[in-house]
Design a protein around this motif. Structure first.
Motif, PDB file in Angstrom:
ATOM      1  N   PRO B 162      51.802 -47.988  24.853  1.00  0.00           N
ATOM      2  CA  PRO B 162      51.464 -48.655  23.594  1.00  0.00           C
ATOM      3  C   PRO B 162      50.529 -49.837  23.847  1.00  0.00           C
ATOM      4  O   PRO B 162      50.394 -50.294  24.966  1.00  0.00           O
ATOM      5  CB  PRO B 162      52.820 -49.147  23.079  1.00  0.00           C
ATOM      6  N   GLY B 163      49.911 -50.290  22.806  1.00  0.00           N
ATOM      7  CA  GLY B 163      48.940 -51.377  22.919  1.00  0.00           C
ATOM      8  C   GLY B 163      47.777 -51.036  22.029  1.00  0.00           C
ATOM      9  O   GLY B 163      47.762 -49.980  21.403  1.00  0.00           O
ATOM     10  N   VAL B 164      46.798 -51.914  21.964  1.00  0.00           N
ATOM     11  CA  VAL B 164      45.604 -51.601  21.166  1.00  0.00           C
ATOM     12  C   VAL B 164      44.805 -50.565  21.942  1.00  0.00           C
ATOM     13  O   VAL B 164      44.511 -50.760  23.111  1.00  0.00           O
ATOM     14  CB  VAL B 164      44.753 -52.873  20.951  1.00  0.00           C
ATOM     15  N   ILE B 165      44.502 -49.429  21.294  1.00  0.00           N
ATOM     16  CA  ILE B 165      43.759 -48.386  22.008  1.00  0.00           C
ATOM     17  C   ILE B 165      42.276 -48.527  21.699  1.00  0.00           C
ATOM     18  O   ILE B 165      41.871 -48.567  20.535  1.00  0.00           O
ATOM     19  CB  ILE B 165      44.284 -46.990  21.638  1.00  0.00           C
ATOM     20  N   GLN B 166      41.483 -48.660  22.736  1.00  0.00           N
ATOM     21  CA  GLN B 166      40.050 -48.903  22.572  1.00  0.00           C
ATOM     22  C   GLN B 166      39.265 -48.083  23.580  1.00  0.00           C
ATOM     23  O   GLN B 166      39.680 -47.952  24.726  1.00  0.00           O
ATOM     24  CB  GLN B 166      39.752 -50.387  22.846  1.00  0.00           C
ATOM     25  N   ALA B 167      38.135 -47.553  23.123  1.00  0.00           N
ATOM     26  CA  ALA B 167      37.216 -46.906  24.064  1.00  0.00           C
ATOM     27  C   ALA B 167      36.397 -48.017  24.713  1.00  0.00           C
ATOM     28  O   ALA B 167      35.690 -48.744  24.028  1.00  0.00           O
ATOM     29  CB  ALA B 167      36.312 -45.952  23.320  1.00  0.00           C
ATOM     30  N   LEU B 168      36.554 -48.190  26.009  1.00  0.00           N
ATOM     31  CA  LEU B 168      35.883 -49.297  26.692  1.00  0.00           C
ATOM     32  C   LEU B 168      35.052 -48.782  27.863  1.00  0.00           C
ATOM     33  O   LEU B 168      35.478 -47.866  28.581  1.00  0.00           O
ATOM     34  CB  LEU B 168      36.915 -50.297  27.229  1.00  0.00           C
ATOM     35  N   PRO B 169      33.882 -49.388  28.070  1.00  0.00           N
ATOM     36  CA  PRO B 169      33.076 -48.988  29.224  1.00  0.00           C
ATOM     37  C   PRO B 169      33.690 -49.542  30.509  1.00  0.00           C
ATOM     38  O   PRO B 169      34.361 -50.579  30.486  1.00  0.00           O
ATOM     39  CB  PRO B 169      31.722 -49.625  28.950  1.00  0.00           C
ATOM     40  N   LYS B 170      33.424 -48.827  31.616  1.00  0.00           N
ATOM     41  CA  LYS B 170      33.904 -49.356  32.891  1.00  0.00           C
ATOM     42  C   LYS B 170      32.837 -50.213  33.562  1.00  0.00           C
ATOM     43  O   LYS B 170      33.128 -51.117  34.326  1.00  0.00           O
ATOM     44  CB  LYS B 170      34.258 -48.193  33.817  1.00  0.00           C
ATOM     45  N   TYR B 171      31.580 -49.864  33.293  1.00  0.00           N
ATOM     46  CA  TYR B 171      30.491 -50.586  33.969  1.00  0.00           C
ATOM     47  C   TYR B 171      29.226 -50.348  33.168  1.00  0.00           C
ATOM     48  O   TYR B 171      29.223 -49.533  32.230  1.00  0.00           O
ATOM     49  CB  TYR B 171      30.333 -50.015  35.389  1.00  0.00           C
ATOM     50  N   PHE B 172      28.170 -51.036  33.538  1.00  0.00           N
ATOM     51  CA  PHE B 172      26.863 -50.803  32.925  1.00  0.00           C
ATOM     52  C   PHE B 172      25.852 -50.507  34.021  1.00  0.00           C
ATOM     53  O   PHE B 172      25.989 -50.984  35.142  1.00  0.00           O
ATOM     54  CB  PHE B 172      26.413 -52.043  32.130  1.00  0.00           C
ATOM     55  N   THR B 173      24.822 -49.726  33.664  1.00  0.00           N
ATOM     56  CA  THR B 173      23.774 -49.458  34.652  1.00  0.00           C
ATOM     57  C   THR B 173      22.893 -50.689  34.764  1.00  0.00           C
ATOM     58  O   THR B 173      22.953 -51.585  33.926  1.00  0.00           O
ATOM     59  CB  THR B 173      22.888 -48.286  34.197  1.00  0.00           C
ATOM     60  N   ASN B 174      22.039 -50.716  35.799  1.00  0.00           N
ATOM     61  CA  ASN B 174      21.086 -51.833  35.887  1.00  0.00           C
ATOM     62  C   ASN B 174      19.709 -51.402  35.414  1.00  0.00           C
ATOM     63  O   ASN B 174      18.701 -51.946  35.814  1.00  0.00           O
ATOM     64  CB  ASN B 174      21.029 -52.399  37.306  1.00  0.00           C
ATOM     65  N   THR B 175      19.679 -50.356  34.569  1.00  0.00           N
ATOM     66  CA  THR B 175      18.399 -49.894  34.034  1.00  0.00           C
ATOM     67  C   THR B 175      18.052 -50.702  32.798  1.00  0.00           C
ATOM     68  O   THR B 175      18.843 -51.514  32.326  1.00  0.00           O
ATOM     69  CB  THR B 175      18.494 -48.412  33.645  1.00  0.00           C
TER      70      THR B 175
END
Lengths: 358, 222
Positions: B162-175
């Motif tokens: 349980p908890g707030v369910i969110q689609a979250l990125p793990k990282y970002f590219t350096n492009t």
């Protein structure tokens, strides 16, 4: 590259103010009520000024007292942005910007084409919000606008008295130093501005130590002449002496220039002075200067602190016990700690930083 | 397990909900993995290509408040770059007060970046300056069925906490422009929730809170 940063910590001491308001009050029974910005923690209030508002005061001090010609705000249809010209405007350089635009350029074949010249600059000056050190009793007071005939217009506002803390970090390497290559947040200059920057007397190119190109080679940064960078840094720091601002100044004018300041140069992005002002008492109501904490920082971060640490305080602000502790600290760290009045310490720090600028 | 722990504190922090553009901007109560990896990059002074990174973290705060802020909303142009049109707006943005982030990693190279960070450390907005409080080597006991999962994000799939369910990125590219990497649903679990029985393998840090917190380690590969 030593990666030098100015790390600053300030306290302001204000009486009956509403420095930064949060719009219409939802807790008042009055129809026209303005709320001040505050944080509720464990049922107690801590008032604050947004980092954004502090920056506004800072910019204004630079304009008024140092004659900075601020970057003009250009408005096109629905969008407003500053000139995004850090060569000409010191405030674009120090405070950062974003401008999304296109420019007509002539290509190799002599044809005109539109080129995206979107530029962004991460601000070399980063500052916290200014938050009350102790819990604060916010009171709601009546006012009225009653200069005309007929009924007066009553309203309420929230006011408080507090000792408030703020901290900032100024990247000394980044001031007057710009990237023109395409990376999010890093492309500071369009090709045209880059040429202009390089044409300035004394400007040069240096290798960017942080972001290699895809081939692994160092990108080149444009760096303005040392005298220009030095002037921008010294004036930004000197402006602390003249900070003024806050909402509702006609009714609630307060001196928001620091009454206590710590200034030091470090070789690190870590801000060490975040816990030097603390609170005590059953409801967090009493201010305390954590001199032992300052001593710990001097010990733990000895290798990262360059030159002296300047501690300035306005007479009458600190308790005599705190002043005595600071005197002891100074005698324990001769040649490291300088202690004195606010303006004197800011001036002496600025003189030190002028010698440290790469 | 022997690991390092870096304690980072800040006065304010704000972790924006992805996908919300206008209106009230709530804050997540735990930073996403991308924020933590971004913090490591800020400390390192460079974009790190993680081949195999195992990292855990715990986040707590003392209060939540709302700030009134002016923002500049720039419309997206071609290729996701900013366009020349947009407008300024006054919005309400939630932020967290008196925060602490504890970062766990056994890789001493990652930890060393925090001994002398290159760029200022920020927890969210550009004014959310943060400081490294301490770095220490600690021993964590392995727990097969974690009960004290809190102050963290846990992958939703397979765990269904349980908890707030969110689609979250793990990282970002350096492009340019940046792209999300590895976006997936997570349960965002705040620091002050009750114990609950899970099948998650974790490591217990006895020093956190009253009777310890079970730290979940994320396995990240670029």
């Amino acid at each position: 590259m030593k990666n030098l940063k100015t790390q600053g910590f300030i306290l302001i001491d204000v009486d009956v103010v509403a420095l930064n308001n949060a719009g219409k009050s939802t807790s008042t029974e009055a129809e026209n009520g303005v709320a001040t910005k505050r944080i509720q923690k464990n049922g107690r209030s801590y008032t604050y000024v947004s980092g954004q508002a502090w920056r506004y005061w800072w910019r204004n001090a630079l304009q008024k007292d140092f004659n900075w010609g601020l970057s003009p705000i250009i408005r096109e249809a629905k969008v407003a942005f500053t000139a995004a010209n850090p060569i000409q405007f010191a405030d674009d350089d120090v405070f950062g910007y974003m401008k999304a635009a296109t420019e007509v350029v002539t290509d190799e074949k002599g044809k005109d084409k539109k080129e995206n010249i979107t530029v962004t600059r991460v601000s070399p000056l980063k500052n916290s919000a200014i938050v009350s050190v102790t819990s604060v009793q916010v009171v709601e007071n009546w006012s009225s606008m009653s200069r005309h005939e007929g009924d007066a217009v009553p309203y309420t506002k929230q006011e408080y008295s507090a000792i408030m803390k703020g901290m900032f970090s100024l990247d000394l390497e980044a001031v007057g130093t710009f990237a023109a290559y395409n990376k999010t947040g890093f492309k500071n200059l369009s090709a045209k501005l880059r040429e202009e920057a390089l044409a300035q007397t004394g400007s040069s190119e240096i290798s960017d130590p942080h972001l290699p190109s895809a081939k692994g080679e160092a990108h080149q940064l444009v760096r303005l002449d040392k005298s220009i960078r030095t002037q921008r840094i010294s004036e930004t720091l000197s402006a602390l002496k003249f900070l003024s601002g806050g909402a509702m100044q006609t009714n609630n004018m307060a001196d928001v220039a620091p009454t206590f300041v710590i200034l030091a140069t470090t070789t690190s992005g870590n801000h060490p002075f975040s816990h030097v002002a603390t609170s005590k008492g059953s409801i967090d109501q009493t201010f305390e200067l954590n001199v032992d904490g300052i001593e710990e920082i001097l010990r733990d971060f000895k290798a990262q602190i360059q030159g002296k640490v300047f501690i300035g305080h306005r007479s009458g602000f600190l308790s005599s016990a705190d002043v005595q502790k600071l005197e002891v600290l100074k005698s324990q760290y001769p040649g490291v700690v300088e202690l004195g009045s606010i303006n004197d310490m800011i001036d002496k720090y600025v003189a030190q930083v002028e010698k440290q600028i790469p | 397990m022997k690991t390092y722990r870096v304690d980072i504190s800040s006065w304010t922090a704000s972790f924006r909900y992805p996908n919300l553009i206008s209106g009230l901007q709530p804050t997540l109560e735990v930073p996403p993995l991308s924020t933590v990896l971004g913090l490591i990059n800020a400390a390192a002074g460079q974009y790190l290509e993680h081949e195999d990174l195992i990292i855990g973290y715990y986040f707590e705060f003392a209060a939540k408040a709302t700030d009134l802020e002016t923002i500049y909303m720039i419309e997206a142009g071609k290729n996701g770059q900013g366009s020349n049109s947009g407008k300024s707006n006054v919005i309400q943005r939630e932020f967290l007060f008196e925060n602490r982030l504890s970062l766990y990693c056994a890789d001493s190279k990652i930890i060393d970046f925090f001994r002398e960070p290159v760029f200022p450390l920020l927890l969210g907005r550009s004014g959310d300056l943060a400081s490294v409080e301490q770095i220490e080597e600690i021993e964590l006991a392995e727990i097969d069925h974690a009960e004290k999962i809190r102050g963290q994000i846990i992958p939703l799939k397979g765990n269904f906490l349980p908890g707030v369910i969110q689609a979250l990125p793990k990282y970002f590219t350096n492009t340019f422009p940046r792209q999300n990497i590895g976006t997936e649903p997570f349960s965002v679990i705040r620091y002050n929730v009750f114990d609950l029985t899970t099948k998650i393998a974790a490591f217990r840090d006895h020093t956190l809170q009253k009777d310890g917190v079970d730290i979940y380690f994320h396995h990240f590969k670029l």
